[in-house]
Every structure is written in structure tokens, then in C-alpha cells.
Design a protein around this motif. Structure first.
Motif, PDB file in Angstrom:
ATOM      1  N   VAL A  50      15.165   1.952   5.154  1.00  0.00           N
ATOM      2  CA  VAL A  50      14.283   0.862   6.098  1.00  0.00           C
ATOM      3  C   VAL A  50      13.746   0.211   5.358  1.00  0.00           C
ATOM      4  N   VAL A  51      12.989  -0.520   4.984  1.00  0.00           N
ATOM      5  CA  VAL A  51      11.961  -1.017   4.949  1.00  0.00           C
ATOM      6  C   VAL A  51      11.414  -1.954   5.957  1.00  0.00           C
ATOM      7  N   ASN A  52      10.153  -1.515   6.665  1.00  0.00           N
ATOM      8  CA  ASN A  52       9.616  -2.753   7.902  1.00  0.00           C
ATOM      9  C   ASN A  52       8.469  -2.542   7.797  1.00  0.00           C
ATOM     10  N   ASP A  53       7.756  -3.986   7.978  1.00  0.00           N
ATOM     11  CA  ASP A  53       6.653  -4.638   8.026  1.00  0.00           C
ATOM     12  C   ASP A  53       6.344  -5.733   8.726  1.00  0.00           C
ATOM     13  N   ARG A  54       6.428  -5.601   9.428  1.00  0.00           N
ATOM     14  CA  ARG A  54       5.983  -7.596   9.516  1.00  0.00           C
ATOM     15  C   ARG A  54       5.208  -8.718   8.567  1.00  0.00           C
TER      16      ARG A  54
ATOM     17  N   GLY B 132       0.803  -0.883   0.005  1.00  0.00           N
ATOM     18  CA  GLY B 132      -0.374  -0.109  -0.156  1.00  0.00           C
ATOM     19  C   GLY B 132       0.188   1.183   0.041  1.00  0.00           C
ATOM     20  N   LEU B 133       0.115   2.031   0.725  1.00  0.00           N
ATOM     21  CA  LEU B 133       1.123   3.731   1.095  1.00  0.00           C
ATOM     22  C   LEU B 133       2.710   3.685   1.309  1.00  0.00           C
ATOM     23  N   GLY B 134       2.746   2.486   2.527  1.00  0.00           N
ATOM     24  CA  GLY B 134       4.133   1.975   2.752  1.00  0.00           C
ATOM     25  C   GLY B 134       5.017   1.652   2.018  1.00  0.00           C
ATOM     26  N   ARG B 135       4.573   1.217   0.776  1.00  0.00           N
ATOM     27  CA  ARG B 135       5.342   0.506  -0.627  1.00  0.00           C
ATOM     28  C   ARG B 135       5.162   1.629  -1.012  1.00  0.00           C
ATOM     29  N   ALA B 136       4.241   1.952  -1.871  1.00  0.00           N
ATOM     30  CA  ALA B 136       5.107   3.394  -2.568  1.00  0.00           C
ATOM     31  C   ALA B 136       5.907   4.163  -2.390  1.00  0.00           C
ATOM     32  N   HIS B 137       5.564   4.525  -0.795  1.00  0.00           N
ATOM     33  CA  HIS B 137       6.701   5.425   0.248  1.00  0.00           C
ATOM     34  C   HIS B 137       7.929   4.842  -0.047  1.00  0.00           C
ATOM     35  N   ALA B 138       8.522   3.971   0.059  1.00  0.00           N
ATOM     36  CA  ALA B 138       9.863   2.958   0.146  1.00  0.00           C
ATOM     37  C   ALA B 138      10.068   3.053  -0.987  1.00  0.00           C
ATOM     38  N   LEU B 139       9.617   3.263  -2.200  1.00  0.00           N
ATOM     39  CA  LEU B 139      10.504   2.711  -3.576  1.00  0.00           C
ATOM     40  C   LEU B 139      10.214   4.204  -4.150  1.00  0.00           C
ATOM     41  N   ALA B 140       9.880   5.146  -3.659  1.00  0.00           N
ATOM     42  CA  ALA B 140       9.508   6.767  -4.475  1.00  0.00           C
ATOM     43  C   ALA B 140      10.560   7.237  -3.056  1.00  0.00           C
ATOM     44  N   PHE B 141      10.833   7.236  -2.153  1.00  0.00           N
ATOM     45  CA  PHE B 141      13.009   7.689  -1.777  1.00  0.00           C
ATOM     46  C   PHE B 141      13.788   6.675  -2.474  1.00  0.00           C
ATOM     47  N   ALA B 142      13.829   5.343  -2.390  1.00  0.00           N
ATOM     48  CA  ALA B 142      14.521   4.914  -3.352  1.00  0.00           C
ATOM     49  C   ALA B 142      14.978   6.003  -4.780  1.00  0.00           C
ATOM     50  N   GLU B 143      13.535   5.788  -5.475  1.00  0.00           N
ATOM     51  CA  GLU B 143      14.028   6.749  -6.343  1.00  0.00           C
ATOM     52  C   GLU B 143      14.498   7.554  -6.533  1.00  0.00           C
ATOM     53  N   ALA B 144      14.445   8.980  -5.690  1.00  0.00           N
ATOM     54  CA  ALA B 144      14.810  10.324  -5.082  1.00  0.00           C
ATOM     55  C   ALA B 144      15.809   9.949  -4.470  1.00  0.00           C
TER      56      ALA B 144
ATOM     57  N   ASN C  71      20.684  -0.472  -1.815  1.00  0.00           N
ATOM     58  CA  ASN C  71      20.102   0.431  -0.711  1.00  0.00           C
ATOM     59  C   ASN C  71      18.885   0.409   0.399  1.00  0.00           C
ATOM     60  N   ALA C  72      18.538  -1.047   0.069  1.00  0.00           N
ATOM     61  CA  ALA C  72      16.959  -1.183   1.751  1.00  0.00           C
ATOM     62  C   ALA C  72      17.476  -2.691   2.569  1.00  0.00           C
ATOM     63  N   VAL C  73      17.344  -1.888   3.515  1.00  0.00           N
ATOM     64  CA  VAL C  73      17.303  -2.765   4.389  1.00  0.00           C
ATOM     65  C   VAL C  73      16.263  -3.554   4.913  1.00  0.00           C
ATOM     66  N   VAL C  74      15.866  -4.859   5.197  1.00  0.00           N
ATOM     67  CA  VAL C  74      14.829  -5.398   6.125  1.00  0.00           C
ATOM     68  C   VAL C  74      14.722  -5.102   7.210  1.00  0.00           C
ATOM     69  N   ASN C  75      13.591  -4.627   8.164  1.00  0.00           N
ATOM     70  CA  ASN C  75      13.098  -4.351   9.277  1.00  0.00           C
ATOM     71  C   ASN C  75      11.891  -4.883  10.272  1.00  0.00           C
ATOM     72  N   ARG C  76      11.612  -6.454  10.826  1.00  0.00           N
ATOM     73  CA  ARG C  76      10.762  -6.381  10.727  1.00  0.00           C
ATOM     74  C   ARG C  76       9.966  -6.660  12.415  1.00  0.00           C
ATOM     75  N   ASP C  77      10.868  -5.554  12.847  1.00  0.00           N
ATOM     76  CA  ASP C  77       9.926  -5.064  14.247  1.00  0.00           C
ATOM     77  C   ASP C  77       8.377  -4.849  14.294  1.00  0.00           C
TER      78      ASP C  77
ATOM     79  N   ALA D  67      12.207  -4.547  -0.633  1.00  0.00           N
ATOM     80  CA  ALA D  67      13.690  -4.526  -0.495  1.00  0.00           C
ATOM     81  C   ALA D  67      14.067  -4.918  -1.624  1.00  0.00           C
ATOM     82  N   ALA D  68      13.739  -6.292  -1.664  1.00  0.00           N
ATOM     83  CA  ALA D  68      14.823  -6.752  -3.618  1.00  0.00           C
ATOM     84  C   ALA D  68      14.355  -5.446  -4.356  1.00  0.00           C
ATOM     85  N   GLU D  69      13.112  -4.891  -4.444  1.00  0.00           N
ATOM     86  CA  GLU D  69      13.073  -3.818  -6.164  1.00  0.00           C
ATOM     87  C   GLU D  69      13.582  -2.938  -5.780  1.00  0.00           C
ATOM     88  N   ILE D  70      14.253  -2.459  -4.499  1.00  0.00           N
ATOM     89  CA  ILE D  70      14.989  -1.026  -4.097  1.00  0.00           C
ATOM     90  C   ILE D  70      16.487  -2.000  -4.660  1.00  0.00           C
ATOM     91  N   GLY D  71      17.005  -3.006  -3.884  1.00  0.00           N
ATOM     92  CA  GLY D  71      18.558  -3.657  -4.325  1.00  0.00           C
ATOM     93  C   GLY D  71      18.518  -2.722  -2.722  1.00  0.00           C
TER      94      GLY D  71
END
Length: 284
Positions: free
Chosen positions: A30-34, A13-25, A48-54, A42-46
Motif C-alpha cells: 500500500v503506497v501511501n502519500d498525499r 525518498g526513503l518511502g519510495r525506496a522502501h516500497a520498491l524494496a518490499f515489492a522486490e521481496a 501488487n500495489a495500491v495507492v492511498n492518499r489519506d 504504484a505503477a512501477e510496482i504493478g
């Protein structure tokens, strides 16, 4: 060195869209989601991304989230508080757990990451290092106006507005801005609430796409937005609206205690001078 952003609830949703837009910029993210979808984002970004599941509403989990940014990228510049869900019920049917769960994930899930990030930025400022940090919180039209069947969600989102205003006032001295957005977009969380508007058009501009919200979020996270704080923006499709909060309206005053018999006429006179409030969502 690129700026670093944490986006909570970034798997979909919105969080995914934000993460990809920041990466493009050019941001590191840090991609946070449970949800397992965080790995896909994170794989789509490459690199410059890490995952946090907290769990962002867990105190220690929120601390680990901030540490994830510092450990992976050596800095943190932007926090986008986006994670949330709904448990919609009319008030007479709303259970205690449905209240507690929604208030917890929205309100504590905003406060805990903000608290740990703010402590980090304050420490940087006190050490003499420049700070140009940004926080973007996520409220809702339900938080500003209320929404029938969403008493828990409306209360939590209204609380986020109050938190935004206080944080903006307190953190300004450290070089931190704090703003809020009230987005309307097609996500899993809004699918039932806004069912009539959810279907994407066969052709033309998709006004309900979550990607429409992200450009404002990315700009609010930029160094250019350093003079904007304590503000709330409604955003939907191609529309950005600066929302004005509570303001003092018509007033009447006397230099003594009001007699009960005179309060009614005085209040009615004030109401006659006032602008009627916007209707609660869901009221015909």
C-alpha cells in the motif's frame, strides 16, 4: 499468500525506496502519500500495489489507510511509518504553526496508523489466528541527540522513540514487534540539513542513496525478525548501528532527604564518573 505492507510517505525518498524494496521481496504494497508521486511508485510496482492518499495524521484517514490494505489484499502484516517533513528554525524564531505541523505529522502520523493497525492485529490474535506483524517507525539522530535549528523535529522524533518502546512492550503479547530506524540518506527533507553530504559521487558507492536504508527495513518487516523488538537502529550507507538508549548511570543515594548544600558536590561527583553525552548535531 504474500505478506502485505503499508509504507507511509512512499511517493519519494526513503518511502519510495522502501516500497520498491518490499515489492522486490514479494510483498504486496500500500503506497501511501498525499503527493501524486504515489501513483508513479504504484505503477512501477504493478498489480501488487495500491495507492492511498489519506493524511496519516488524521484519525479517520489513518483508519482508511489500514482498511485500504485489508480491502485490497485481505490482510496487513507490516506497517512502515515513514511520512514526515521539516520546518527548521532556531527556537527564538520558531512559530507555533511550525511546531504544531511538524509534531502533528511525525508524532500523530506515527501514532494514528499504529493505533488502527494494532487494533486489527489484536482482534486477529483474540480470534485465535496467528499474527506475525511488524511495525518499523522512523526516528532520527536528531531525536536521539538533538539538532540545532530543529527543536520541533528533534522533539517529535524523540517522542517517536518513546512511542516505539511502549508499543513494543504492549503489543508483544499479540505477535507484533515494533522497532525504529534512524536513517541518514539523500531526500528532499534532508537536502538543506545535510547539504555538504548530499551530492552523489561520480563513481563508486553512493553512501547517501535512500535505497541503502531499505534492506534493514525489509528484514525488520520479515517473519525472521520476530525476536527483535523495542530496538533502535541507525543506518547510513553500508553501516548499521544498534543504538543504546538511556541507561541508568552512576548513582548516589542516602536514606534521608538531601540538604541543598550537599546536592551540588554529590551531582558533580556523579558527573565525574559519567561518560560525556554525544554532542547535539550542529554544535561545533
Amino acid at each position: 499468500m504474500s505478506r502485505v505492507v503499508i509504507v507511509t510517505g512512499a511517493g519519494r525518498g526513503l518511502g519510495r525506496a522502501h516500497a520498491l524494496a518490499f515489492a522486490e521481496a514479494g510483498y504486496s504494497v500500500v503506497v501511501n502519500d498525499r503527493d501524486d508521486a504515489a501513483e508513479e511508485v504504484a505503477a512501477e510496482i504493478g498489480a501488487n500495489a495500491v495507492v492511498n492518499r489519506d493524511d496519516v495524521a488524521d484519525w479517520d484517514g489513518a483508519a482508511r489507510l489500514v482498511d485500504a490494505a485489508l480491502g485490497a489484499f485481505g490482510r496487513l502484516d507490516v506497517l512502515v511509518n515513514n511520512a514526515g517533513f521539516v520546518r527548521d528554525r532556531m527556537l527564538v524564531n520558531l512559530g507555533e504553526s511550525e511546531w504544531d505541523d511538524v509534531v502533528r505529522v511525525h508524532m500523530k502520523g506515527h501514532f494514528a496508523p499504529l493505533r488502527h493497525a494494532a487494533a486489527h492485529w489484536r482482534q486477529l490474535h483474540k480470534s485465535g489466528r496467528p499474527v506475525t506483524a511488524r511495525v518499523i517507525n522512523t526516528t532520527s539522530g536528531a531525536g536521539m541527540l538533538g539538532s540545532v535549528g530543529q527543536g520541533n523535529y528533534s522533539a517529535a522524533k524523540a517522542g517517536i522513540l518513546g512511542l516505539t518502546f511502549v508499543a513494543a512492550a504492549e503489543l508483544d503479547r499479540y505477535g507484533v514487534t515494533v522497532n525504529a530506524i534512524a536513517p541518514a540518506a539523500r531526500t528532499r527533507m534532508t537536502a538543506e540539513t545535510f547539504a555538504a553530504q548530499m551530492a552523489a559521487p561520480a563513481t563508486g558507492f553512493d553512501a547517501m542513496a535512500p535505497e541503502n536504508v531499505s534492506p534493514l527495513v525489509v528484514w525488520l518487516g520479515s517473519e525472521d525478525a520476530g525476536d527483535v523488538t523495542g530496538r533502535v537502529f541507525e543506518v547510513e550507507g553500508g553501516r548499521i548501528c544498534l543504538a543504546d538508549g538511556w541507561r541508568r548511570g552512576p548513582t548516589v543515594e542516602r536514606e534521608e532527604r538531601w540538604p541543598v548544600t550537599e546536592v551540588g558536590p554529590a551531582v558533580r561527583a556523579l558527573l565525574d564518573k559519567s561518560v560525556p553525552p554525544e554532542p547535539v548535531y550542529g554544535v561545533e
